[in-house]
Design a protein around this motif. Structure first.
Motif, short mmCIF file in Angstrom:
data_model
loop_
_atom_site.label_atom_id
_atom_site.label_comp_id
_atom_site.label_asym_id
_atom_site.label_seq_id
_atom_site.Cartn_x
_atom_site.Cartn_y
_atom_site.Cartn_z
N LEU A 26 0.84 -1.20 0.00
CA LEU A 26 0.00 0.00 0.00
C LEU A 26 0.88 1.25 0.00
N PHE A 27 1.94 1.21 0.80
CA PHE A 27 2.84 2.36 0.89
C PHE A 27 3.47 2.64 -0.47
N VAL A 28 4.00 1.58 -1.10
CA VAL A 28 4.65 1.76 -2.40
C VAL A 28 3.64 2.33 -3.39
N TYR A 29 2.39 1.77 -3.35
CA TYR A 29 1.36 2.27 -4.25
C TYR A 29 1.08 3.74 -3.97
N ASN A 30 0.97 4.08 -2.69
CA ASN A 30 0.62 5.45 -2.30
C ASN A 30 1.66 6.45 -2.78
N ILE A 31 2.94 6.12 -2.57
CA ILE A 31 3.96 7.12 -2.96
C ILE A 31 4.05 7.25 -4.48
N ILE A 32 3.70 6.20 -5.21
CA ILE A 32 3.76 6.33 -6.66
C ILE A 32 2.50 7.01 -7.18
N ALA A 33 1.33 6.50 -6.76
CA ALA A 33 0.07 7.03 -7.30
C ALA A 33 -0.14 8.50 -6.92
N SER A 34 0.30 8.88 -5.71
CA SER A 34 0.05 10.25 -5.26
C SER A 34 0.84 11.28 -6.07
N LEU A 35 1.86 10.82 -6.80
CA LEU A 35 2.61 11.75 -7.66
C LEU A 35 1.66 12.40 -8.66
N TRP A 36 0.64 11.61 -9.10
CA TRP A 36 -0.32 12.15 -10.05
C TRP A 36 -1.64 12.51 -9.39
N LYS A 37 -2.08 11.62 -8.47
CA LYS A 37 -3.42 11.77 -7.92
C LYS A 37 -3.46 12.67 -6.70
N GLY A 38 -2.30 12.88 -6.08
CA GLY A 38 -2.30 13.59 -4.81
C GLY A 38 -2.78 15.02 -4.92
N ARG A 39 -3.42 15.48 -3.85
CA ARG A 39 -3.86 16.86 -3.77
C ARG A 39 -2.63 17.76 -3.76
N PRO A 40 -2.63 18.92 -4.44
CA PRO A 40 -1.48 19.83 -4.36
C PRO A 40 -1.25 20.23 -2.91
N ALA A 41 0.02 20.28 -2.53
CA ALA A 41 0.32 20.42 -1.11
C ALA A 41 0.45 21.86 -0.65
N GLY A 42 0.88 22.73 -1.52
CA GLY A 42 1.21 24.09 -1.05
C GLY A 42 2.53 24.06 -0.31
N ASP A 43 3.00 25.24 0.09
CA ASP A 43 4.33 25.30 0.70
C ASP A 43 4.37 24.63 2.07
N ASN A 44 3.28 24.77 2.83
CA ASN A 44 3.37 24.36 4.23
C ASN A 44 2.08 23.70 4.68
N PRO A 45 1.83 22.46 4.19
CA PRO A 45 0.53 21.83 4.47
C PRO A 45 0.32 21.51 5.94
N TRP A 46 1.38 21.36 6.71
CA TRP A 46 1.20 20.96 8.12
C TRP A 46 1.29 22.16 9.06
N ASP A 47 1.37 23.37 8.52
CA ASP A 47 1.58 24.54 9.39
C ASP A 47 2.81 24.34 10.26
N ALA A 48 3.88 23.87 9.66
CA ALA A 48 5.09 23.57 10.43
C ALA A 48 5.97 24.80 10.52
N TRP A 49 7.08 24.67 11.28
CA TRP A 49 7.77 25.88 11.70
C TRP A 49 9.23 25.97 11.27
N THR A 50 9.76 24.90 10.67
CA THR A 50 11.18 24.94 10.32
C THR A 50 11.35 25.40 8.87
N LEU A 51 12.61 25.72 8.51
CA LEU A 51 12.85 26.44 7.25
C LEU A 51 12.41 25.72 5.99
N GLU A 52 12.42 24.35 6.01
CA GLU A 52 12.06 23.67 4.76
C GLU A 52 10.65 24.04 4.31
#
Lengths: 546, 203, 348
Positions: free
Chosen positions: A482-508
């Motif tokens: 499932l994981f392998v499928y998820n990381i491959i399929a989400s390349l096309w199907k995944g929702r666009p993430a935006g710069d900071n989808p988790w409201d995180a705080w570090t520079l990345e």
């Protein structure tokens, strides 16, 4: 017009892509290459594990011959430690560290690429042994004299030793690179105590690699010399010492465990605060505990050797030192819980895996205390209890943390969100399958089942525990797919993430997803451990409190 | 506090070692771990051949002679001085002096290697090989790996020399030269320990 | 391959190898320690897991940036000191208990328990081979023994209440090839057999019967079938066994057996195996002098069924029963095979 008339030599896009990845010196791409390689080896090692589990499902099974079974556990262990565990963590580090510390790349980008390709080549060398009449069959810690020519006649042992020497060189170059990058290339304002926690753990993991891997390389060179030059390091018949190999191997082997877990600690220490919406509780103590773990764990190796008949003083020293590790580890555990306490816990997939880590790693740590109690270890050592224990640490600890980290940074790396639904299925299958697989192993071990046996008699009372373990393996298997499928399929199907989808705080999270090859338009300046918090809360910035 | 924009404390610029310097230090740390292992193994097996179950054969006291090795040691140690002088000359912009001291360092390194080669030939003539006994096994491994490091150093320094002759190593970019000199000092330092272990303690 | 399944031990009565059912002082001491360690770790488990679950239930909330952020707590030195000190205290207590148990288990029992001077100890050297155990009986009390046997260790039961009736067993452990480990969980923890090193261990039990175990350090292809079987006999029975073992091999008058013996001695069997009192003096494989005194064959892999059926199958093709073992199939003719089996079956 003449241009249009000429036949256009157009590079087919896939070769261009291939070339782009093969020749890349971009830390983010190299990081993803490491992760990709590790996932492939993870699937291979998983198949090896399933074959073993199928052999052990009933007493006196004849599904695998002993020769094949012994090759399977040797390759499974070697692969998981050297070609999955370390490279996947180095890969995540490669991707995240320069972004977290506000650097444009690693300190030595070409060395970085070399490190990856050398590691991969090492893995291929070890696997090449299958084509030479059989993989190595002496276990991943390869106790001499099983690796001597007398007992390992074919080229498998040579390929194994050479593969690990070569990939070890790759690992050391990665560690050199991390140390240089983290110590010499931080964004302005990021003093040592303001390094994001994951990068901090990668720094200390690297120090540990620098101290622990070269002794292994030296010992492996001695194996090759014994086999190819007729040297006598490990042959007791000619004055050599198999006991010495054990010391050298575990001098590497125990720190290796911390090499595999420290970056996991780092990822948990990034994810728990973000998804509890609270600052990490007690950063300084966490950072100091990391250093304490590195230093103490360099002096505990012989707790893997309580049964070799050391004297009492040594037994007690190594038992005491091993127990000491539990103190800084406990500090970490408590600080994570304190971070969650009073927060607003958002159970998105990274946090789900982080909670899996917290609940399961605890158990691995506690069974570790049992094994460190030297006399108790006289019973538990080399039994299935140990197999249960270290899988609890490496899956319950490292792998859950790794999945947490991969789910956390995937949006940053690709610009797409992973499917939460699949991630949840993956988590629950893994969580349940993992407990069902490795829980019973503890019991089988306490009922006298040694590790590394390809078969057992029905009347030993071990069959039910082995059946459960095999069923657990079958529950786990689809979660990886499932994981392998998820990381491959989400390349096309995944929702666009935006710069900071988790409201995180570090520079990345301050740059785009995926980041440009130069990472930041302008190198940011930081004043605290959470620069994006400061940006969002100019009225109450972190630097007031640090 | 709200409403008012807080002013963060001024940023203290980083003045520590450069990334490249950290990289070299990290690499040398790994080398320390590597040689420590070889030296430890050498010490563990010291005298093992004469014990019960050992293989007999040449012993350190029997075949190692100090005369030649003291000479090569002096060469290697003085090369630490010459590389230091070379580096200093480069920083001062005295490129000719740099090239001379640098070449002297390479020559001293090569003399050391030649001395080792001669010594090994003598030892092999006396029956000491890797196969013969544990002394041979551990001696050639330890001294050999040190020799490999000297060889690598000599090759790298030759490359730097070639670049210097093409005016690509100058006072404006002395950093590479500095790192090579760190490596070379390290290799010399290792030799001091190896010399003490093999020719003083172990003999 | 399936007939190896059929050949598996017929005796299917459950075997007990649990470390929680100790029957000898070292295993008992470890058992006590293990109970304490399990209690402590169990307590920690409940507390920490409880806090985790409580936090998850109590503080879980769907993410909504508009809700603002919870109060930020950066840390607390007193709390940090508290949760450093508490585990340190636990570690200290554990360390003390470990020291005591280590002393009991790895100490020299004859020094720690002076009353053992009155006992009659059995001293045996166990040598690990790829994939069987060689036992050299050195002495019993003051009596020198000096005979060999293989795979099944017989020891006398001890009366632990009466010093003069105590029968401790002292093992000297060596290896002939690679690392092995001697592990009979109910008697003692494991001790490795390492080439070039000599280790020791001891046990003493008043329970008669068979104690099971197996090699616990991976030692190559047939590691799984390097089984341990310790028979604790009542004292009289043990001494009877001892008397028989010390004799040379039984010489039968039966013509068929004598013919079988000639076949055996003429074959390459003798390069590896020993039968005392004959020209078979091999040291690579197990001693066969009193083969029929053993309950199992092939290092404990199959029953010694006394009808010679299993023995015959074993000699005919050891590789189907213990694939990868060092004994090859010799391709004996049916009549030679009969003879060898008949001869070996006579070695009581």
């Amino acid at each position: 017009m003449s241009v249009a008339e000429q036949p256009r030599v157009e590079t087919p896009p896939w070769t261009a892509t291939l070339n782009e990845w093969a020749a890349t010196v971009d830390h983010k791409k190299i990081g993803l290459l490491y992760i990709g390689m590790s996932v492939v080896f993870l699937v291979v090692a998983g198949v090896e594990a399933l074959l073993m589990r199928w052999q052990l499902i009933v007493p006196r099974n004849t599904f695998l011959s002993p020769q094949i079974f012994n090759q399977m556990f040797t390759m499974h262990g070697t692969t998981m430690v050297f070609f999955v565990g370390m490279p996947i963590l180095i890969g995540i580090g490669n991707f995240a560290v320069p972004l977290q510390i506000g650097a444009r790349d690693m300190a030595f980008p070409r060395l970085n690429a070399l490190g990856f390709w050398v590691t991969l080549f090492g893995g291929l060398l070890v696997y090449f042994s299958f084509l030479t009449g059989g993989a190595p069959d002496f276990g991943w810690f390869a106790y001499a004299p099983l690796t001597e020519k007398t007992f390992a006649r074919g080229p498998a042992a040579d390929l194994w030793a050479l593969g690990l020497i070569v990939s070890g060189i790759g690992t050391v170059t990665a560690a050199v690179n991390f140390v240089a990058t983290i110590l010499g290339m931080r964004a302005p304002g990021m003093s040592l105590w303001k390094i994001p926690f994951f990068s901090w753990t990668i720094l200390w993991t690297s120090v540990q690699i620098l101290l622990a891997l070269p002794p292994l390389t030296a010992a492996l060179i001695m194996v090759v010399f014994d086999r190819q030059l007729g040297a006598h390091f490990f042959d007791a018949q000619t004055g050599g010492s198999s006991y010495l190999w054990q010391h050298m191997f575990w001098f590497f082997g125990h720190p290796e465990v911390y090499i595999l877990i420290l970056p996991g600690f780092g990822m948990i220490a990034e994810i728990v605060p973000v998804f509890s919406r609270k600052v990490l509780f007690g950063y300084e103590f966490m950072a100091a505990a990391t250093m304490a773990i590195v230093f103490i764990s360099m002096g505990v190796w012989a707790h893997h050797m309580f049964c070799v008949g050391m004297n009492r003083t040594l037994d007690l020293y190594f038992a005491g030192a091993s127990l000491l590790v539990s103190i800084p580890t406990g500090i970490k555990m408590f600080n994570w819980l304190a971070t969650m306490y009073g927060g607003r816990i958002w159970l998105a997939s990274p946090m789900l895996f982080a909670c899996g880590f917290l609940s399961m790693f605890l158990i691995g740590g506690l069974t570790g205390i049992m094994l460190a109690a030297a006399p108790f270890d006289f019973q538990l050592s080399d039994s299935y209890f140990v197999v249960g224990h270290f899988h609890w640490v490496l899956i319950g600890g490292t792998l859950f943390a790794t999945f947490a980290g991969l789910h956390y940074w995937y949006p940053k790396a690709t610009g797409r969100m992973l499917s939460e639904r699949i991630a949840r299925w993956q988590f629950f299958l893994l969580f349940v399958g993992f407990i069902v697989t490795f829980g019973p192993m503890h019991i089988a071990g306490m009922l006298g089942m040694p590790r590394r046996i390809y078969t057992y008699d029905a009347n030993r009372g071990w069959d039910i525990w082995n059946q459960l373990a095999t069923v657990g393996g079958l529950i786990q298997a689809p979660s990886y797919l499932l994981f392998v499928y998820n990381i491959i399929a989400s390349l096309w199907k995944g929702r666009p993430a935006g710069d900071n989808p988790w409201d995180a705080w570090t520079l990345e999270w301050a740059t785009t997803s995926p980041p440009p090859s130069y990472n930041f338009e302008e190198i940011p300046t930081v004043h605290s451990r959470r620069p994006l918090w400061d940006l969002r809360h100019p009225d109450d910035p972190d630097w007031q409190y640090e | 506090m709200s409403g008012e924009l807080l002013k963060p404390p001024a940023i203290v610029p980083y003045r520590g070692p450069s990334a490249a310097q950290w990289g070299m230090l990290a690499f040398l740390l790994s080398e320390v771990a590597f040689f420590s292992t070889l030296i430890m193994v050498y010490l563990v097996f010291l005298g093992a051949d004469t014990q019960e179950g050992g293989r007999g054969g040449p012993t350190p006291a029997g075949v190692l002679s100090l005369g030649l090795v003291i000479g090569t040691t002096i060469c290697l140690l003085s090369s630490s001085a010459t590389i230091h002088l070379a580096e200093r000359a480069l920083r001062r912009g005295e490129e000719t002096a740099f090239r001379l001291w640098w070449t002297a360092t390479i020559v001293l390194g090569v003399v050391f290697l030649a001395g080792t080669a001669y010594e090994w030939r003598e030892l092999i003539a006396q029956g000491l090989t890797v196969r013969r006994n544990l002394f041979g096994t551990t001696y050639y491994t330890l001294v050999g790996f040190h020799g490999v490091h000297v060889t690598v150093g000599a090759i790298v320094m030759s490359i730097v020399l070639a670049l210097a002759l093409r005016r690509q190593v100058t006072a404006r970019n002395p950093h590479g030269v500095e790192l090579v000199s760190w490596y070379w000092h390290f290799v010399d330092g290792v030799w001091v320990v190896v010399f003490a272990v093999v020719y003083v303690v172990g003999r | 391959m399936h007939h190896s399944l059929l050949l598996a031990l017929n005796d299917v009565s459950p075997q007990n190898l649990s470390i929680f059912d100790p029957a000898s002082p070292p295993a008992e001491a470890i058992h006590q320690l293990s109970m304490l360690v399990l209690a402590i770790t169990g307590g920690i488990f409940l507390v920490v897991e409880g806090i985790l679950i409580y936090s998850l239930v109590r503080f879980r909330s769907p993410h909504n940036p508009r809700n603002g952020e919870p109060p930020q707590v950066y840390g607390s030195q007193p709390i940090e000191i508290a949760w450093t000190a508490a585990p340190a205290l636990i570690v200290f207590v554990l360390a003390l208990v470990i020291v005591r148990t280590e002393w009991e288990v790895r100490g020299d029992p004859e020094k720690l328990q002076p009353e053992l001077k009155e006992s009659k100890p059995l001293r045996v050297t166990a040598i690990g081979h790829q994939w069987w155990w060689e036992y050299v009986y050195e002495s019993f009390g003051d009596e020198k023994l000096d005979f060999l046997t293989a795979n099944e260790l017989h020891v006398p039961a001890s009366n632990r209440q009466v010093p003069s009736e105590r029968r401790p067993v002292y093992l000297t452990l060596k290896s002939a090839d690679v690392n092995h480990s001697f592990w009979v969980p109910r008697l003692a923890g494991k001790t490795d057999l390492i080439p070039g090193r000599t280790n020791t261990m001891w046990f003493e039990t008043s329970q008669t019967g068979i104690f099971f175990g197996q090699c616990a350090e991976y030692c190559g292809t047939q590691h799984a079938n390097m089984l341990l079987r310790v028979s604790v006999d009542p004292p009289e029975q043990f001494e009877k066994w001892l008397d028989n073992e010390r004799k040379n091999a039984f010489e039968s008058d039966d013509a068929a057996i004598r013919k079988g013996k000639q076949v055996f001695l003429a074959q390459s069997c003798v390069n590896c195996h020993r039968v005392s009192g004959t020209s078979a003096r091999g040291k690579v494989g197990p001693d066969l002098t009193h083969l029929m005194g053993r309950a199992t064959l092939a290092g404990g892999t199959i029953d010694n069924d006394r009808k010679g059926e299993n023995l015959r199958r074993w000699i005919e093709d050891p590789q189907t029963i213990k694939p990868g073992c060092l004994m090859p199939a010799f391709g004996l003719s049916a009549s030679d095979l009969d003879g060898v089996v008949r001869y070996l079956s006579s070695l009581e």
